[in-house]
Each structure stands twice: as structure tokens, then as C-alpha cells.
Design an enzyme around this catalytic site. Structure first.
Site, mmCIF file in Angstrom:
data_model
loop_
_atom_site.group_PDB
_atom_site.id
_atom_site.type_symbol
_atom_site.label_atom_id
_atom_site.label_comp_id
_atom_site.label_asym_id
_atom_site.label_seq_id
_atom_site.Cartn_x
_atom_site.Cartn_y
_atom_site.Cartn_z
ATOM 1 N N GLN A 1 14.912 -61.527 77.728
ATOM 2 C CA GLN A 1 15.142 -60.203 78.489
ATOM 3 C C GLN A 1 14.155 -60.473 79.734
ATOM 4 O O GLN A 1 14.497 -60.141 80.948
ATOM 5 C CB GLN A 1 15.154 -59.024 77.781
ATOM 6 C CG GLN A 1 15.438 -57.885 78.551
ATOM 7 C CD GLN A 1 15.348 -56.579 77.596
ATOM 8 O OE1 GLN A 1 15.356 -55.561 77.953
ATOM 9 N NE2 GLN A 1 15.561 -56.916 76.147
ATOM 10 N N SER B 1 7.823 -53.240 82.974
ATOM 11 C CA SER B 1 7.689 -53.079 81.578
ATOM 12 C C SER B 1 7.680 -54.394 80.643
ATOM 13 O O SER B 1 6.424 -54.619 79.943
ATOM 14 C CB SER B 1 8.787 -52.377 80.789
ATOM 15 O OG SER B 1 8.864 -52.458 79.221
ATOM 16 N N SER C 1 8.169 -49.020 74.626
ATOM 17 C CA SER C 1 9.373 -49.489 74.349
ATOM 18 C C SER C 1 9.744 -50.244 75.449
ATOM 19 O O SER C 1 9.676 -49.848 76.739
ATOM 20 C CB SER C 1 10.271 -48.139 74.181
ATOM 21 O OG SER C 1 11.759 -48.899 73.749
ATOM 22 N N GLU C 2 10.505 -51.549 75.230
ATOM 23 C CA GLU C 2 10.734 -52.606 76.387
ATOM 24 C C GLU C 2 11.680 -51.957 77.567
ATOM 25 O O GLU C 2 11.619 -52.845 78.748
ATOM 26 C CB GLU C 2 11.447 -53.907 75.672
ATOM 27 C CG GLU C 2 12.846 -53.432 75.289
ATOM 28 C CD GLU C 2 13.370 -54.710 74.307
ATOM 29 O OE1 GLU C 2 12.660 -55.242 73.534
ATOM 30 O OE2 GLU C 2 14.499 -54.826 74.462
ATOM 31 N N ASN C 3 12.431 -51.087 77.430
ATOM 32 C CA ASN C 3 13.394 -50.396 78.492
ATOM 33 C C ASN C 3 12.531 -49.654 79.569
ATOM 34 O O ASN C 3 13.115 -48.922 80.175
ATOM 35 C CB ASN C 3 14.588 -49.573 77.704
ATOM 36 C CG ASN C 3 14.290 -48.702 76.842
ATOM 37 O OD1 ASN C 3 13.210 -48.801 76.106
ATOM 38 N ND2 ASN C 3 15.050 -47.663 76.894
#
Lengths: 225, 226
Positions: free
Chosen positions: B103, A92, A50-52
Site C-alpha cells: 500500500q 500516513s 491507522s494506516e488510512n
């Protein structure tokens, strides 16, 4: 009955999960992809990213309250699996952009026959755009797997000769799973169908697709069960 | 003696002035420094540039700061989370400037600023409208976009434990943007659940060393008015 020729969202997710190799590190995006993990065989030890900053997560067990500091990209509560790790977000994204993920599984507004993907904006004036991690994921993942409905709401095709919406990445999509077909993207030839929903004719599939469709030598018939 | 402990949240955010750029940690509700944001709302600084992954939800926290007209510009990757009603209203009314950044590029721009690097090439966004007006280059058959470092005057960070030197740990995935924003801001203000004695965080367990942190404050430190 036309509706019967389309696969359910869950079935599309299941077909996607079946094609994920054991031991893969994969990222799961928003939309139908969120259904994919529940169809992954635990014995395959597919590790979700998960990108976080979480590597090694699974859906929260029903009945557990969840923790605001453990969520996935869809902002759903998740839990860690044995062997999980947590990193800061730049590390990440190094996993994503650096080619360390075997696959990213995400939704899209449009995919073009050259592998272009549009997923962050319709380009309309009052549209609120949102890129999130999608551009990084498609730039770096070894495979970019789009899982989506074959047609947009309103019936417009989403598999295009060329995307009309702003692009997320150029020439990156490798495979597409829809409620009508499984399609590989061949950089030289375009869309190649390797599975078609039961009861759907090739003419009907083509009518639902903007770009010309080619067929693999062996085309599977995709049943709901 | 180095002592970065602020006695209250209001004291911690006191140096933020009109026109400041402020990084705020958080990915959705995870890692959001809610108490520091509330202190900033009370503090009154306006004409702010906010750098954060999202643009706030409902009408509290960052969304409240937006609603009060205190934010001139927001730099973020994903302002359209469900519940981002205030941003949507302001954006459609043309009352807030948006710089939309992928991001990973947002993170790496901040990391570059904190690490003393100049512009860098990333494959992210190559050939898309995000690359408009930027140098693009193909190296060994792969396309890249030139992106600029991104620094800020302040960072508001949610961490877990701190000592008086500003060494920080984070809880679970609340780590998120913390380590990078701490590096990229001139003044980093971290709220924590607990302030522990110097030496009680094992050196190898320190995630952000105090050299990157200016102030730490307990999240429940009384928000007295100055």
C-alpha cells in the site's frame, strides 16, 4: 487437559498491552492485535495509528452508529480521541516507513528465528494474496511485534527455522506473543523465551515450535488471570 | 472564467474511454466515490485498468464493474477483504490480471508520478517476491527496491466540498488516497457533497488545490444519460 495450557486470545492481547510503553505511537493490525487496545491503560496515553490516515483513535462506544469515513485497518468503525489528527494516506505511510512509529502489532502466518515474517500469502495457487500496509509497517517500525496463535489451524508450527511462505519482511520481528509463550527475537541467537504459559512444559513448547528455543535467565509463568 | 463544475455525474465521467487507466479512491467503504463508480458502470467504458486499494465487495460498485467484465487489470494492495467475492471468482478463473503492490509503495508511486519524480528506492518489500525483477540495492546496510512512478488517465475521487476552481476538502478519513490520486491522474474527477462559492474555503483549509482537479460534480447531480 491440553487446552488449559493455552492462554485465551484476550489474555495474549492483555500481556501484549502491558509491555507497551507510555506515550508510544503504535499501529494495530488484524487478528488478535485488534483486542490489544482495550487493555491499554488510558493513563499511558498510547496513541493508536491507522494506516488510512488516522493518528489518535479508539474503539467506537457501544450504542453509537459509527461513521463510514472513520474506520480502522480492520474496517471497523472507530472514534477519534482528543488530540487526534487526520492526514492523507501517503503521509500516513511516511509515518510507518519513516521510522516514526514506536511499534507495529500484527498477526502472521509464520515467523522465523532470524526475524523474517510471512503474513500475506500462503503461496498456494488459489490463494488470494493481500499485502495491504504490512510490508511498509514491518519495513519502518522501530519494533515489530507479532501477536498470534502459536500453532496454525491443523497444528502446524508457525515459529520456524525458516519461513516456507512468501516473506513480508526480512529480519524485522522483535517480539512474539502467542497463546503459549512470549518470545523475543535475538538477531544473533534466535528465539529466546521470556514467558511460558502455566502448566506447559519446555518440552511441549519446543514440540510446538519448528525452530530451537533458548530461554531467558528469568522466564515468567504466564497465567490466565 | 474557470468553471470545472459538471452538471451531472454522467457528464463528469463522459471522457473515460475503452482502455483507460482509472484510479479510484477508497479504503474499504471509506472514501469510495460510489456515485462516480455507478456513473462509470452506466457509461460503458471497458478494458479498463483500475488502480485502487481494494477490489470491491459484494456485487455493487467496483465489484459490479468487475463482474460486468469491464476491467482487464487491477492494481491494488489488498484484494482479499471479506466480501470480495467477485474478484475472487474472476482471479481464480484467470479472467482478471492482478498487480499486487504494497500500500505505501502504491501511494508513493502515485505521488512520484504527480510530483514529477522518477523511480525511487523504498525499503518496503526488499528481499521479498514483490522485488522480483526489480533492482535492489543496499545503502548503509539497509536494503531497498527500485519502484516506478504510477500515473493514470483518470482519477475518480470522493471529496467533501469543492468550489468552481476545483479546490477540495475531504471529510474525516475519507481523505485517504484523494490528494495523491488527484496529483497522479491526467484528468481528476471529484464528486462532492456540496459545491460552495469561490473563496468560501479558507486557503489554508484547501487540502487539494484546484490545479490538480479537472472536474467536480455534486454526488447527487442528476445522472442524466447523454
Amino acid at each position: 487437559m491440553a487446552a488449559a495450557k493455552k492462554l485465551s486470545r484476550d489474555r495474549v492481547a492483555q500481556l501484549t498491552a502491558q509491555d507497551i510503553a507510555a506515550g508510544s505511537y503504535i499501529n494495530i493490525g488484524l487478528g488478535i492485535p485488534t483486542l490489544v487496545p482495550k487493555y491499554l491503560d488510558p493513563k499511558k496515553e498510547v496513541v493508536l495509528h491507522s494506516e488510512n490516515g488516522i493518528l489518535g483513535l479508539e474503539g467506537l462506544q457501544p450504542g453509537l452508529p459509527g461513521d463510514e469515513d472513520l474506520i480502522n485497518a480492520s474496517k471497523q468503525h472507530v472514534q477519534l480521541i482528543l488530540g487526534a489528527s487526520i492526514v492523507d494516506q501517503s503521509l500516513s505511510f511516511a509515518m510507518m516507513r519513516g521510522g516514526h512509529l514506536d511499534a507495529t502489532i500484527l498477526g502472521a502466518f509464520q515467523v522465523a528465528m532470524n526475524g523474517d515474517i510471512a503474513s500475506w500469502s500462503t503461496g498456494a495457487k488459489d490463494d488470494i494474496p493481500g499485502i495491504g500496509g504490512a510490508m511498509d509497517l514491518v519495513a519502518g517500525s522501530r519494533r515489530v511485534v507479532v501477536v498470534m496463535e502459536h500453532l496454525a489451524r491443523g497444528g502446524a508450527p508457525k515459529l520456524m527455522k525458516a519461513c516456507s511462505y512468501p516473506l513480508t519482511g526480512l529480519g524485522v520481528v522483535t517480539n512474539i506473543y502467542t497463546d503459549m509463550a512470549i518470545i523475543d527475537v535475538d538477531p544473533a541467537r534466535g528465539f529466546v523465551v521470556r514467558g511460558i504459559a502455566e502448566g506447559l512444559s519446555r518440552e511441549e513448547l519446543q514440540a510446538a515450535t519448528d525452530a530451537p528455543l533458548l530461554y531467558a535467565d528469568d522466564v515468567a509463568v504466564l497465567t490466565e488471570h | 472564467m474557470i468553471n470545472k463544475i459538471a452538471s451531472s455525474l454522467s457528464e463528469a465521467v463522459a471522457p473515460i474511454t475503452d482502455g483507460s487507466s482509472v484510479m479510484i479512491t477508497g479504503f474499504g467503504d471509506s472514501g469510495l466515490p460510489r456515485e462516480l463508480i455507478d456513473a462509470l458502470i452506466e457509461q460503458g467504458a471497458s478494458d479498463l485498468t483500475i488502480i485502487s486499494n481494494n477490489a470491491g465487495t459484494e456485487r455493487v460498485g467496483l465489484a459490479r464493474l468487475l463482474e460486468l467484465g469491464r476491467v482487464r487489470k487491477i492494481v491494488c494492495s489488498y484484494p482479499k477483504s471479506s466480501g470480495s467475492v467477485v474478484f475472487t471468482e474472476l482471479y481464480r478463473a484467470g479472467r482478471i490480471e492482478l498487480e499486487l503492490v504494497p500500500q505505501g509503495t502504491l501511494l508513493e508511486r502515485m505521488r512520484a508520478a504527480g510530483a514529477g519524480l522518477g523511480p525511487f528506492f523504498t525499503p518496503t518489500g526488499y528481499g521479498t517476491t514483490i522485488a522480483d525483477g526489480k533492482e535492489q540495492r543496499v545503502v548503509d546496510g539497509k536494503g531497498y527496491v527500485l519502484e516506478q512512478p504510477l500515473a493514470a488517465d483518470f482519477a475518480l475521487v470522493k471529496a467533501y466540498h469543492a468550489d468552481r476552481w476545483g479546490n477540495l476538502t475531504y471529510r474525516l478519513a475519507a481523505r485517504g488516497f484523494g490528494p495523491v490520486m488527484c496529483m497522479a491522474a491526467k484528468t481528476t474527477i471529484a464528486q462532492v457533497d456540496d459545491i460552495v462559492p469561490l473563496g468560501s474555503i479558507a486557503p489554508e483549509a484547501v487540502v487539494t488545490p484546484g490545479i490538480f482537479v479537472s472536474r467536480v460534480v455534486r454526488k447527487d447531480a442528476q445522472n442524466g444519460r447523454s
